[in-house]
Design a protein around this motif. Structure first.
Motif, PDB file in Angstrom:
ATOM      1  N   LEU A  17     -59.945  68.625   3.630  1.00 28.98           N
ATOM      2  CA  LEU A  17     -59.683  66.799   4.110  1.00 28.98           C
ATOM      3  C   LEU A  17     -59.272  66.962   5.405  1.00 28.98           C
ATOM      4  CD1 LEU A  17     -57.574  65.876   0.428  1.00 28.98           C
ATOM      5  CD2 LEU A  17     -59.852  65.685   0.952  1.00 28.98           C
ATOM      6  N   LEU A  21     -63.154  64.262   6.592  1.00 31.09           N
ATOM      7  CA  LEU A  21     -62.548  63.228   6.030  1.00 31.09           C
ATOM      8  C   LEU A  21     -62.881  62.780   6.698  1.00 31.09           C
ATOM      9  CD1 LEU A  21     -59.582  62.634   3.661  1.00 31.09           C
ATOM     10  CD2 LEU A  21     -62.002  62.134   3.259  1.00 31.09           C
ATOM     11  N   VAL A  34     -59.844  58.799  -2.853  1.00 29.07           N
ATOM     12  CA  VAL A  34     -59.129  60.243  -2.675  1.00 29.07           C
ATOM     13  C   VAL A  34     -59.510  60.176  -3.853  1.00 29.07           C
ATOM     14  CG1 VAL A  34     -58.132  62.571  -2.532  1.00 29.07           C
ATOM     15  CG2 VAL A  34     -60.197  61.010  -0.367  1.00 29.07           C
ATOM     16  N   ASP A  36     -56.747  62.709  -5.751  1.00 32.14           N
ATOM     17  CA  ASP A  36     -55.824  63.527  -6.123  1.00 32.14           C
ATOM     18  C   ASP A  36     -55.544  64.837  -7.469  1.00 32.14           C
ATOM     19  OD1 ASP A  36     -55.326  66.172  -4.329  1.00 32.14           O
ATOM     20  OD2 ASP A  36     -52.867  65.746  -5.657  1.00 32.14           O
ATOM     21  N   SER A  43     -51.758  67.579   0.896  1.00 31.36           N
ATOM     22  CA  SER A  43     -52.720  66.329   0.240  1.00 31.36           C
ATOM     23  C   SER A  43     -53.036  65.357   0.155  1.00 31.36           C
ATOM     24  CB  SER A  43     -53.775  66.698  -0.755  1.00 31.36           C
ATOM     25  OG  SER A  43     -54.219  68.275  -0.638  1.00 31.36           O
ATOM     26  N   ILE A  47     -53.161  61.886   3.797  1.00 31.71           N
ATOM     27  CA  ILE A  47     -54.033  61.235   2.877  1.00 31.71           C
ATOM     28  C   ILE A  47     -52.887  60.125   3.161  1.00 31.71           C
ATOM     29  CG2 ILE A  47     -55.218  59.342   0.967  1.00 31.71           C
ATOM     30  CD1 ILE A  47     -56.566  62.147   2.265  1.00 31.71           C
ATOM     31  N   PHE A  51     -54.685  58.820   6.662  1.00 30.41           N
ATOM     32  CA  PHE A  51     -56.182  58.380   6.432  1.00 30.41           C
ATOM     33  C   PHE A  51     -55.503  56.777   4.981  1.00 30.41           C
ATOM     34  CE2 PHE A  51     -57.076  61.997   7.538  1.00 30.41           C
ATOM     35  CZ  PHE A  51     -58.126  62.535   8.048  1.00 30.41           C
ATOM     36  N   ILE A  54     -58.137  55.077   3.359  1.00 34.43           N
ATOM     37  CA  ILE A  54     -58.600  55.366   2.039  1.00 34.43           C
ATOM     38  C   ILE A  54     -57.438  55.260   1.433  1.00 34.43           C
ATOM     39  CG2 ILE A  54     -59.067  57.451   1.126  1.00 34.43           C
ATOM     40  CD1 ILE A  54     -59.797  58.329   3.651  1.00 34.43           C
ATOM     41  N   LEU A  56     -55.603  56.033  -2.408  1.00 36.16           N
ATOM     42  CA  LEU A  56     -55.521  57.298  -3.033  1.00 36.16           C
ATOM     43  C   LEU A  56     -55.289  56.898  -4.279  1.00 36.16           C
ATOM     44  CD1 LEU A  56     -54.844  60.051  -2.898  1.00 36.16           C
ATOM     45  CD2 LEU A  56     -52.372  59.718  -2.708  1.00 36.16           C
ATOM     46  N   SER A  88     -64.741  67.515  -0.972  1.00 35.24           N
ATOM     47  CA  SER A  88     -63.988  67.470  -0.117  1.00 35.24           C
ATOM     48  C   SER A  88     -64.106  67.843   1.476  1.00 35.24           C
ATOM     49  CB  SER A  88     -62.731  68.184  -0.853  1.00 35.24           C
ATOM     50  OG  SER A  88     -62.838  69.368  -0.600  1.00 35.24           O
TER      51      SER A  88
END
Length: 334
Positions: A17, A21, A34, A36, A43, A47, A51, A54, A56, A88
């Motif tokens: 990632l 990403l 994403v 998970d 991880s 995120i 990020f 994004i 989640l 990913s």
């Protein structure tokens, strides 16, 4: 309802990632989500902290590729016209996703489409998973343009076209959301591997087509979650291929195919053992045993086109025969 979303399923893939990403967020048109799969690494923290743009989705445990995507996409049901499933460990180019969605918008009979999938570690070559579009032979063995068994071609622009195929790669494929749900999503008995081939087969029996689009390109690391030489992957590939055949063929056709497959798979197990890969040989035998344990849970698809191998763009009866006996190592030799 929004047009499309890129959905990445992640399980303990924080390094992938972190590495890939940035290219996905930079070069993509559609929003990135994403999902998970109950990761125990960093991880989720990555995120949330690096990020924030994004979305989640956090699943409570590892449901595998099949269960993870089914749960994530069920949460998104009704929100998007198209899902773009993306591994990913993939690097993308500008507008790769827009090209895939535009293709589906312009071809109403098409339910799914994959891009050209190239190798990230072996630049200039096709990737093992999907390459230039996937096919199934008369015994259910999958192969690709650009990759047949372990022979992988260089990309010399020989597959820059757009064609109909038997299956699109789960590493990267755009699929109509309503068709995905109508087909029942991925078969969760598969856990991982070949589930996209089974899904595409079911979709084709519904009357839709599957396609490859060579003007869209991505680069795939491959083996990020499970190495190709891992006995667990050998087990999944052999077992899931039998599940796919059992679910999609009529009973009489499956019985005929299975007799041949049983002999060929026993031969494959023997070859593994002779090469010193004892665990892989055991995995093949275990795959057949496990198939018989769970095959009764199969629900044969009852879609509107009742055929065994639906009118395939491929006319190869046995890729094993062509590859090993006739020495035809590339798609263009077939």
């Amino acid at each position: 309802m929004q047009n499309a979303a890129i959905v990445i399923l992640n399980y303990n893939g924080v390094e992938m990632l972190r590495k890939f990403l940035p290219s996905v967020t930079q070069f993509s048109t559609y929003p990135v989500i994403v999902a998970d799969n109950g990761s125990s690494d960093d991880s989720v923290r990555l995120i949330l902290n690096e990020f924030p743009q994004i979305r989640l989705i956090q699943l409570e445990s590892n449901f595998g590729f099949t269960g993870g995507y089914n749960r994530a996409l069920n949460l998104l049901k009704g929100s998007f016209d198209y899902y773009i499933l993306l591994n990913s460990d993939i690097q993308v180019e500008q507008d790769w996703d827009l090209k895939l969605v535009q293709f589906l918008e312009e071809n109403k009979e098409a339910a799914a489409v994959q891009p050209k999938i190239l190798s990230f570690p072996n630049q200039g070559f096709f990737d093992y998973a999907g390459a230039g579009g996937g096919f199934i032979d008369g015994l259910g063995y999958p192969y690709c343009r650009g990759r047949i068994f372990d022979t992988i071609e260089m990309d010399k622009h020989q597959y820059d076209d757009a064609i109909e195929v038997d299956w699109a790669s789960g590493a990267c494929m755009a699929v109509r959301a309503n068709v995905f749900h109508q087909a029942g999503g991925f078969d969760e008995r598969f856990f991982a591997h070949m589930e996209e081939i089974d899904l595409c087969w079911k979709i084709r029996k519904m009357g839709y087509s599957i396609h490859y689009l060579g003007i869209s390109k991505v680069w795939h690391v491959g083996g990020g979650t499970l190495n190709r030489n891992n006995p667990w992957k050998t087990f999944l590939n052999f077992r899931n291929n039998l599940l796919m055949l059992h679910q999609n063929l009529t009973s009489s056709s499956f019985a005929s195919v299975y007799l041949t497959r049983m002999l060929l798979d026993l031969l494959a197990a023997l070859v593994f053992v002779l090469r010193g890969n004892f665990q892989d040989g055991k995995a093949v035998l275990k795959a057949h045993m496990d198939f018989h344990k769970i095959k009764t849970t199969s629900v044969r698809s009852k879609n509107k086109i009742e055929v065994d191998f639906p009118a395939s763009p491929s006319s190869v009866k046995s890729i094993l025969w062509d590859y090993y006996i006739k020495g035809r190592k590339t798609y263009r030799d077939l």
